[in-house]
Write a protein that holds these residues in place. Structure first.
Motif, PDB file in Angstrom:
ATOM      1  N   PHE A  18       0.819  -1.220   0.000  1.00 30.94           N
ATOM      2  CA  PHE A  18       0.000   0.000   0.000  1.00 30.94           C
ATOM      3  C   PHE A  18       0.852   1.268   0.000  1.00 30.94           C
ATOM      4  O   PHE A  18       0.319   2.368   0.008  1.00 30.94           O
ATOM      5  CB  PHE A  18      -0.886   0.040   1.257  1.00 30.94           C
ATOM      6  N   CYS A  19       2.175   1.108   0.063  1.00 37.77           N
ATOM      7  CA  CYS A  19       3.036   2.249   0.360  1.00 37.77           C
ATOM      8  C   CYS A  19       3.814   2.724  -0.860  1.00 37.77           C
ATOM      9  O   CYS A  19       4.317   1.906  -1.634  1.00 37.77           O
ATOM     10  CB  CYS A  19       4.005   1.841   1.487  1.00 37.77           C
ATOM     11  N   ASN A  20       3.908   4.039  -0.979  1.00 39.68           N
ATOM     12  CA  ASN A  20       4.668   4.625  -2.083  1.00 39.68           C
ATOM     13  C   ASN A  20       5.917   5.351  -1.612  1.00 39.68           C
ATOM     14  O   ASN A  20       6.389   6.275  -2.263  1.00 39.68           O
ATOM     15  CB  ASN A  20       3.770   5.589  -2.875  1.00 39.68           C
ATOM     16  N   CYS A  21       6.451   4.961  -0.448  1.00 40.13           N
ATOM     17  CA  CYS A  21       7.681   5.612   0.023  1.00 40.13           C
ATOM     18  C   CYS A  21       8.852   5.191  -0.882  1.00 40.13           C
ATOM     19  O   CYS A  21       8.739   4.250  -1.672  1.00 40.13           O
ATOM     20  CB  CYS A  21       7.962   5.268   1.488  1.00 40.13           C
ATOM     21  N   ASP A  22       9.970   5.891  -0.772  1.00 36.61           N
ATOM     22  CA  ASP A  22      11.131   5.617  -1.632  1.00 36.61           C
ATOM     23  C   ASP A  22      11.614   4.180  -1.496  1.00 36.61           C
ATOM     24  O   ASP A  22      11.940   3.517  -2.482  1.00 36.61           O
ATOM     25  CB  ASP A  22      12.293   6.561  -1.257  1.00 36.61           C
ATOM     26  N   ALA A  23      11.668   3.705  -0.228  1.00 42.13           N
ATOM     27  CA  ALA A  23      12.204   2.353   0.013  1.00 42.13           C
ATOM     28  C   ALA A  23      11.313   1.306  -0.642  1.00 42.13           C
ATOM     29  O   ALA A  23      11.815   0.366  -1.276  1.00 42.13           O
ATOM     30  CB  ALA A  23      12.326   2.096   1.507  1.00 42.13           C
ATOM     31  N   CYS A  24       9.994   1.463  -0.513  1.00 42.26           N
ATOM     32  CA  CYS A  24       9.073   0.481  -1.115  1.00 42.26           C
ATOM     33  C   CYS A  24       9.150   0.534  -2.645  1.00 42.26           C
ATOM     34  O   CYS A  24       9.148  -0.504  -3.308  1.00 42.26           O
ATOM     35  CB  CYS A  24       7.639   0.724  -0.631  1.00 42.26           C
ATOM     36  N   THR A  25       9.220   1.765  -3.181  1.00 39.52           N
ATOM     37  CA  THR A  25       9.287   1.915  -4.635  1.00 39.52           C
ATOM     38  C   THR A  25      10.565   1.261  -5.177  1.00 39.52           C
ATOM     39  O   THR A  25      10.524   0.501  -6.149  1.00 39.52           O
ATOM     40  CB  THR A  25       9.255   3.424  -5.004  1.00 39.52           C
ATOM     41  N   SER A 244      11.771  -3.184   8.621  1.00 39.74           N
ATOM     42  CA  SER A 244      10.620  -2.393   8.181  1.00 39.74           C
ATOM     43  C   SER A 244      11.045  -1.485   7.022  1.00 39.74           C
ATOM     44  O   SER A 244      12.160  -0.966   7.020  1.00 39.74           O
ATOM     45  CB  SER A 244      10.118  -1.515   9.335  1.00 39.74           C
ATOM     46  N   HIS A 245      10.124  -1.282   6.079  1.00 44.74           N
ATOM     47  CA  HIS A 245      10.392  -0.311   5.002  1.00 44.74           C
ATOM     48  C   HIS A 245      10.640   1.076   5.570  1.00 44.74           C
ATOM     49  O   HIS A 245      11.314   1.894   4.949  1.00 44.74           O
ATOM     50  CB  HIS A 245       9.227  -0.291   4.000  1.00 44.74           C
ATOM     51  N   ASN A 246      10.090   1.341   6.771  1.00 46.14           N
ATOM     52  CA  ASN A 246      10.297   2.655   7.395  1.00 46.14           C
ATOM     53  C   ASN A 246      11.755   2.903   7.758  1.00 46.14           C
ATOM     54  O   ASN A 246      12.137   4.037   8.053  1.00 46.14           O
ATOM     55  CB  ASN A 246       9.408   2.811   8.631  1.00 46.14           C
TER      56      ASN A 246
HETATM   57 ZN   LIG Z   1       7.122   2.084   2.293  1.00 39.07          ZN
END
Ligand SMILES: [Zn+2]
Ligand SMILES: [Zn+2]
Ligand SMILES: [Zn+2]
Length: 278
Positions: A18-25, A244-246
């Motif tokens: 569900f996440c569009n942060c840099d790490a997930c992308t 965590s992606h965070n």
């Molecule tokens: Zn993320």
């Protein structure tokens, strides 16, 4: 002992879909070791730690025969560690040609969640044997000796870590936890550890003693204290997991950070063979 890492992510997976942060992308683009499912290991194909929502996919991905698993240790009931409803797939009528029962070990809360499933299904109780664990008491489980230790994690429930001994070899399964509670440090005095698996959920922080989950700095401090306590064997390994992606760090970045310390970074599907203590 053979340790197979089935999953190496924190609660929402890495990437979180569900996440569009840099790490997930970036994780999605690079794929490979950057795709992490929810944390779990399996020891010698028969002893499993935790039952996350990804068990089904992990078993298919790595060719795991789940019917061989005789004993299941539960660290705590957060949804990334115990997805009790999935146990229905192992019940009679749903699964065929397997040996019953499965031994499940955990706190009273973990066992209660499993019992709820039998209640809902109106059966299945005899296909599972529930064993309540007391911290710091040693249990014979299959061919292993297992001692649950206390974690610093969720104050609302008893969260356990596991010290697993077999064939003169020992593993400390150390997630989820922040800096260990005093009783756990005391219990570890005088022990020898061949493989330490540590929580590294939060990535880089300025806190050596982070609570609830560990950081890069906490993991390095644990290694330092373990050396001072002389608990590490000559060939001892420390492996980090539950990312965590965070934390914003991809696999290669984590490897770069931990390499100077000789600490390994787990990835999904990683298999380690741990030799006898020397
Ligand atoms: Zn993320
Ligand atoms: Zn977790
Ligand atoms: Zn947790």
């Amino acid at each position: 002992m053979k340790i197979h890492f089935l999953g190496t992510a924190a609660a929402e997976g890495f990437p979180n879909v569900f996440c569009n942060c840099d790490a997930c992308t970036k994780a999605k683009q690079l794929s490979g070791k950057n795709i992490r499912t929810r944390s779990s290991v399996i020891v010698d194909d028969v002893l499993k730690v935790d039952y996350p929502p990804d068990v089904y996919m992990q078993a298919l991905r790595d060719g795991i025969d789940m019917s061989l698993v005789k004993d299941l240790l539960i660290t705590h009931t957060h949804f990334d560690h115990l997805n009790a409803k999935e146990l229905i797939s192992r019940m009679e009528g749903y699964a065929h040609g397997i040996e019953w029962p499965l031994n499940i070990y955990g706190s009273d809360l973990a066992l209660y969640q499993c019992k709820q499933i039998f209640h809902e299904e109106n059966g299945g109780r005899e296909q599972f044997r529930l064993n309540k664990l007391q911290p710091f008491k040693t249990y014979n489980i299959g061919e292993a000796k297992v001692t649950p230790l206390l974690a610093d994690h969720d104050p609302n429930e008893t969260c356990l870590l596991f010290f697993i001994e077999k064939e003169n070899t020992s593993i400390l399964y150390g997630n989820d936890s922040g800096w260990f509670p005093g009783e756990t440090w005391d219990w570890l005095k005088g022990k020898t550890i061949d493989l330490t698996i540590l929580d590294c959920t939060v990535g880089k922080t300025s806190n050596k003693f982070s609570r609830n989950h560990m950081s890069v700095e906490t993991v390095i401090e644990v290694q330092k204290v373990f050396r001072e306590m002389n608990v590490l064997t000559d060939h001892a390994k420390i492996v980090t997991t539950h990312f965590s992606h965070n934390c914003g760090l991809l696999h290669n970045e984590l490897v770069e950070i931990f390499e100077p310390y000789g600490i390994d970074v787990a990835y999904d599907g990683m298999i380690m063979n741990i030799n006898k203590s020397q």
